[in-house]
Structure formats: C-alpha cells, structure tokens
Design a protein around this motif. Sequence first.
Motif, short mmCIF file in Angstrom:
data_model
loop_
_atom_site.label_atom_id
_atom_site.label_comp_id
_atom_site.label_asym_id
_atom_site.label_seq_id
_atom_site.Cartn_x
_atom_site.Cartn_y
_atom_site.Cartn_z
N LEU A 19 0.83 -1.20 0.00
CA LEU A 19 0.00 0.00 0.00
C LEU A 19 0.87 1.26 0.00
N TYR A 20 1.92 1.25 0.80
CA TYR A 20 2.82 2.41 0.85
C TYR A 20 3.48 2.65 -0.52
N LEU A 21 3.97 1.58 -1.14
CA LEU A 21 4.60 1.71 -2.45
C LEU A 21 3.59 2.20 -3.50
N SER A 22 2.38 1.68 -3.44
CA SER A 22 1.35 2.10 -4.37
C SER A 22 1.00 3.57 -4.16
N TRP A 23 0.87 3.99 -2.92
CA TRP A 23 0.55 5.38 -2.61
C TRP A 23 1.68 6.30 -3.09
N THR A 24 2.93 5.89 -2.85
CA THR A 24 4.08 6.70 -3.26
C THR A 24 4.15 6.80 -4.78
N ALA A 25 3.92 5.69 -5.47
CA ALA A 25 3.94 5.71 -6.94
C ALA A 25 2.82 6.61 -7.47
N GLY A 26 1.65 6.55 -6.85
CA GLY A 26 0.55 7.42 -7.26
C GLY A 26 0.87 8.88 -7.02
N ARG A 27 1.49 9.17 -5.89
CA ARG A 27 1.88 10.55 -5.58
C ARG A 27 2.89 11.06 -6.61
N LEU A 28 3.85 10.22 -6.94
CA LEU A 28 4.85 10.60 -7.93
C LEU A 28 4.22 10.82 -9.30
N ASP A 29 3.27 9.98 -9.63
CA ASP A 29 2.56 10.15 -10.90
C ASP A 29 1.79 11.47 -10.93
N ARG A 30 1.13 11.81 -9.82
CA ARG A 30 0.41 13.09 -9.74
C ARG A 30 1.38 14.26 -9.83
N LEU A 31 2.54 14.14 -9.21
CA LEU A 31 3.54 15.21 -9.29
C LEU A 31 4.04 15.40 -10.72
N HIS A 32 4.24 14.29 -11.43
CA HIS A 32 4.68 14.39 -12.83
C HIS A 32 3.57 15.02 -13.69
N ALA A 33 2.33 14.69 -13.40
CA ALA A 33 1.21 15.31 -14.14
C ALA A 33 1.15 16.81 -13.83
N ARG A 34 1.42 17.15 -12.59
CA ARG A 34 1.44 18.57 -12.20
C ARG A 34 2.56 19.32 -12.93
N ILE A 35 3.71 18.67 -13.08
CA ILE A 35 4.82 19.27 -13.82
C ILE A 35 4.41 19.49 -15.27
N ASP A 36 3.78 18.49 -15.87
CA ASP A 36 3.35 18.62 -17.27
C ASP A 36 2.36 19.76 -17.44
N ALA A 37 1.41 19.88 -16.52
CA ALA A 37 0.42 20.96 -16.60
C ALA A 37 1.09 22.32 -16.39
N ALA A 38 2.00 22.39 -15.43
CA ALA A 38 2.70 23.65 -15.17
C ALA A 38 3.59 24.04 -16.34
N ARG A 39 4.22 23.05 -16.99
CA ARG A 39 5.06 23.34 -18.15
C ARG A 39 4.21 23.84 -19.32
N ALA A 132 4.18 31.74 -13.72
CA ALA A 132 4.10 30.42 -14.35
C ALA A 132 5.40 29.65 -14.15
N ARG A 133 6.53 30.36 -14.27
CA ARG A 133 7.83 29.71 -14.06
C ARG A 133 7.98 29.25 -12.62
N ARG A 134 7.51 30.05 -11.68
CA ARG A 134 7.59 29.68 -10.26
C ARG A 134 6.74 28.44 -9.98
N PHE A 135 5.51 28.37 -10.53
CA PHE A 135 4.67 27.20 -10.35
C PHE A 135 5.34 25.95 -10.92
N HIS A 136 5.91 26.09 -12.10
CA HIS A 136 6.60 24.97 -12.73
C HIS A 136 7.77 24.51 -11.87
#
Length: 185
Positions: A19-39, A132-136
Amino acid sequence: MPPVTTFIWVAVAVVAIGLYLSWTAGRLDRLHARIDAARAALDAQLLRRASVAQELATSGVLDPAASIVLYQSAHAARQAEDEHREVAESELSQALRAVFAEPDAVEAVLAAPGGEETVGELTQAVRRVPMARRFHNDAVRAARAVRRHRVVRWFRLAGHAPFPLAFEMDDEPPMAFTADGAAGH
C-alpha cells in the motif's frame, strides 16, 4: 508463536508495504502530471509574451532599431529548441527591458491606435511569466524531493519518466510594466 500468527503478521507487513509503495507511486505520478500541466501553462505564457512582443515590433510604433531588436528576440524565443529555450527567453526579457528602459517608448506605444490594449496585453504577459515559471519550478522541486527517497529509487517507482528539470531564465520584467512602473494599470 504459532506459524499461522507469523503468517498473518508477514501478510499484514507485505500488504502495508504494498500500500505504501502504491501510494508513493501514485503521488509521484500526480507530481509528474502537475509538472506537465505547469510546463504547458509556462509555455503558453512564454508564447503569449513573444507573440505580443512580435506584434508590437511589427506595428511601426517603436523606432526601427528597437523594433528590430524586439522582433529578433521574440522570433528567436518562439523558434527556439528546448535545449536553447531558456537562453532565448532570457534574451527576450533583456530586449524588452532595453526597449522599454526609456519612458518615451511606453508613451509612444500608448499614443498609437490600440496602444493601451497592446500595453495591457504586454503588461499581463510579462507579469504572468514569472508566476508560471515559479509554479513549474515548485512542481519540479516537489517531484525531485520524492524521487530522491531511497524507496523510490530501489523500487523504481518513477518508471521511465525523465528526471524533472527546472526552467531557469531571466524573467525580470521591464520597470515600466511592473507594479511600480507607469504602464499596466
């Protein structure tokens, strides 16, 4: 301890770790999606700034030398490849500061037909780029912090996603377009 109890404890530990690994992988995936949106938002703001600068450079309102400098910088920023984008955008920031260092340039644009609208658009554009640069870069910093954890590296929870890179550029707006300046009410 009976073997059944040991088995239950081992199963609980495995499930908890999973569960911890799954939660961490999901969090990382959300962070990468946030980076893509911010970029994407940063790219849109940079494109908007370059477009308004190009439009202004070709309007005939500025003196010829300022128009050429601004047009070339804006064109270079719009056409830059990813590996040269930060430098090209920094050069556009420097060109904007150079062109609008003189109050006469802002006054000339304001006096032209549609000048207030153009100055308003440029003011918004040069003010939004740093945000926008700061958010990214904040999203990149958060993802890097998670990716540095040993568990993420050992279990390769980031998958094949590239290591996130911050976007570093000179985004200081011309004084005339800041809150302290005269333009952009």
